[in-house]
Design an enzyme around this catalytic site. Structure first.
Site, PDB file in Angstrom:
ATOM      1  N   LYS A  53       0.839  -1.205   0.000  1.00 19.47           N
ATOM      2  CA  LYS A  53       0.000   0.000   0.000  1.00 19.47           C
ATOM      3  C   LYS A  53       0.872   1.252   0.000  1.00 19.47           C
ATOM      4  O   LYS A  53       0.637   2.195  -0.757  1.00 19.47           O
ATOM      5  CB  LYS A  53      -0.943  -0.013   1.217  1.00 19.47           C
ATOM      6  CG  LYS A  53      -2.064  -1.045   1.070  1.00 19.47           C
ATOM      7  CD  LYS A  53      -2.880  -1.253   2.347  1.00 19.47           C
ATOM      8  CE  LYS A  53      -3.848  -2.424   2.147  1.00 19.47           C
ATOM      9  NZ  LYS A  53      -4.725  -2.691   3.295  1.00 19.47           N
ATOM     10  N   GLN A  97      -5.298  -1.839   9.461  1.00 20.40           N
ATOM     11  CA  GLN A  97      -5.029  -3.118   8.792  1.00 20.40           C
ATOM     12  C   GLN A  97      -5.591  -4.269   9.626  1.00 20.40           C
ATOM     13  O   GLN A  97      -5.386  -4.318  10.840  1.00 20.40           O
ATOM     14  CB  GLN A  97      -3.520  -3.279   8.570  1.00 20.40           C
ATOM     15  CG  GLN A  97      -3.137  -4.474   7.716  1.00 20.40           C
ATOM     16  CD  GLN A  97      -3.666  -4.392   6.284  1.00 20.40           C
ATOM     17  OE1 GLN A  97      -3.789  -3.316   5.704  1.00 20.40           O
ATOM     18  NE2 GLN A  97      -4.006  -5.530   5.703  1.00 20.40           N
ATOM     19  N   ASP A 120     -11.399   2.389   3.506  1.00 20.72           N
ATOM     20  CA  ASP A 120     -11.630   0.940   3.380  1.00 20.72           C
ATOM     21  C   ASP A 120     -13.130   0.642   3.292  1.00 20.72           C
ATOM     22  O   ASP A 120     -13.519  -0.473   2.923  1.00 20.72           O
ATOM     23  CB  ASP A 120     -11.055   0.200   4.604  1.00 20.72           C
ATOM     24  CG  ASP A 120      -9.774  -0.562   4.282  1.00 20.72           C
ATOM     25  OD1 ASP A 120      -9.531  -0.847   3.093  1.00 20.72           O
ATOM     26  OD2 ASP A 120      -9.027  -0.869   5.230  1.00 20.72           O
TER      27      ASP A 120
HETATM   28  N1  GUN Z   1      -7.015  -7.304   5.610  1.00 23.03           N
HETATM   29  C1  GUN Z   1      -7.346  -8.043   4.525  1.00 23.03           C
HETATM   30  N2  GUN Z   1      -7.920  -7.256   3.595  1.00 23.03           N
HETATM   31  C2  GUN Z   1      -7.964  -6.008   4.100  1.00 23.03           C
HETATM   32  C3  GUN Z   1      -8.428  -4.771   3.595  1.00 23.03           C
HETATM   33  O1  GUN Z   1      -8.960  -4.635   2.495  1.00 23.03           O
HETATM   34  N3  GUN Z   1      -8.263  -3.704   4.428  1.00 23.03           N
HETATM   35  C4  GUN Z   1      -7.708  -3.818   5.660  1.00 23.03           C
HETATM   36  N4  GUN Z   1      -7.616  -2.720   6.396  1.00 23.03           N
HETATM   37  N5  GUN Z   1      -7.265  -4.946   6.150  1.00 23.03           N
HETATM   38  C5  GUN Z   1      -7.382  -6.045   5.366  1.00 23.03           C
END
Ligand code: GUN
Length: 286
Positions: A53, A97, A120
């Site tokens: 990211k 996350q 998100d």
């Molecule tokens: N863990 C697995 N997929 C995601 C996601 O799309 N966003 C976040 N924040 N954590 C994750």
């Protein structure tokens, strides 16, 4: 029939190209879109995702910052960080996350994020928006799948869609998004009896269960579009999805590989949501 491969890297690159003009417009206004990633603990997969990211942000001209907490950090410290990021005008998107280490109240942390920075799309406000077809920040993975389907010109209206997996991150939002696009949607999950009786009906099969080889060729209708959201690391180190790719590609019309299918789209849509958040902050009527 041998399926055509949906190249997630190529589609992601094209979508990111489309972001350039939007980022440049913001930069001319003196705004650099900023993403904050809050990570608690040291889950190795999360480390990889967070690294991806941060790198992806840099490539398209976004600012990003990762805030790391030890797995035994007090929840209050994480909440205080989220509050500070909510108040920071240079940060337009905030994500936590997942998964979180045991002992943390995930809902409490997600609800603490300013809904205007919830890139998100996990805050209840945005989840509710999804239910009524008014979402501001669609969750990144299902949003990426939707864009993949659009890019390869697969219509969804009136199609039978079967989503395997009912998680809050992928399965449920995916089903709601495709329902909004007038597909007929069924959601299957770990308690579904005789999964194949559902999957065989699917014109579009989206699999997000986290189980290698869950979907075998006899479970797939000839000519179906198969989207594999699974990412599983095998004991021999190989990365595979939830679909028996080699066999299923001989029945499907389109199929996503793992890696190189849905994965690159998830990060791309996060960038898109962060740019949207910055645009909305610059023009509050958006
Ligand atoms: N863990 C697995 N997929 C995601 C996601 O799309 N966003 C976040 N924040 N954590 C994750």
């Amino acid at each position: 029939m041998t399926a055509q491969i949906i190249d997630g890297n190529a589609v992601a690159a094209k979508v990111r190209d489309g972001y350039k003009a939007r980022v440049e417009r913001l930069l001319r206004q003196g705004i650099t879109p900023g993403l904050a990633v809050v990570m608690v603990g040291d889950n190795p997969a999360s480390e990889v995702y967070v690294g991806n990211k941060v790198r992806a942000c840099r490539k398209v001209g976004l600012r990003s910052e990762a805030f790391r907490f030890r797995a035994d950090a007090p929840q209050e410290a994480v909440l205080e960080r989220i509050a500070a990021l909510n108040a920071d005008a240079s940060i337009h998107g905030v994500i936590v996350q997942l998964p979180l280490p045991p002992g943390y109240d995930m809902r409490r942390l997600l609800e603490a994020i300013d809904r205007n920075k919830d890139v998100d799309g996990f805050h209840l406000y945005n989840v509710g928006g999804l239910v009524i077809g008014e979402t501001v920040f669609p969750p990144c993975t299902p949003y990426g799948v939707q864009i993949l389907l659009e890019h390869v010109g697969i219509p969804t209206e009136g199609q039978n869609v079967v989503v395997v997996g009912a998680s809050n991150i992928v399965g449920k939002p995916m089903a709601l998004m495709l329902l909004q696009k007038e597909a007929t949607v069924a959601i299957c999950h770990v308690k579904t009896r005789d999964l194949a009786q559902f999957t065989i009906l699917a014109d579009i099969l989206v699999v997000a269960a986290g189980k290698p080889d869950l979907i075998t060729a006899p479970m797939v209708k000839r000519g179906a579009v198969v989207i594999d959201v699974g990412i599983n690391r095998l004991p021999d180190g190989r990365l595979v999805g939830d679909v028996d790719f080699e066999a299923v590609k001989e029945r499907a019309s389109w199929i996503t590989p793992v890696p190189g299918g849905v994965g690159p789209m998830t990060v791309t849509m996060l960038l898109g949501n962060t740019i949207s958040a910055a645009e909305r902050a610059a023009s509050p009527r958006l």
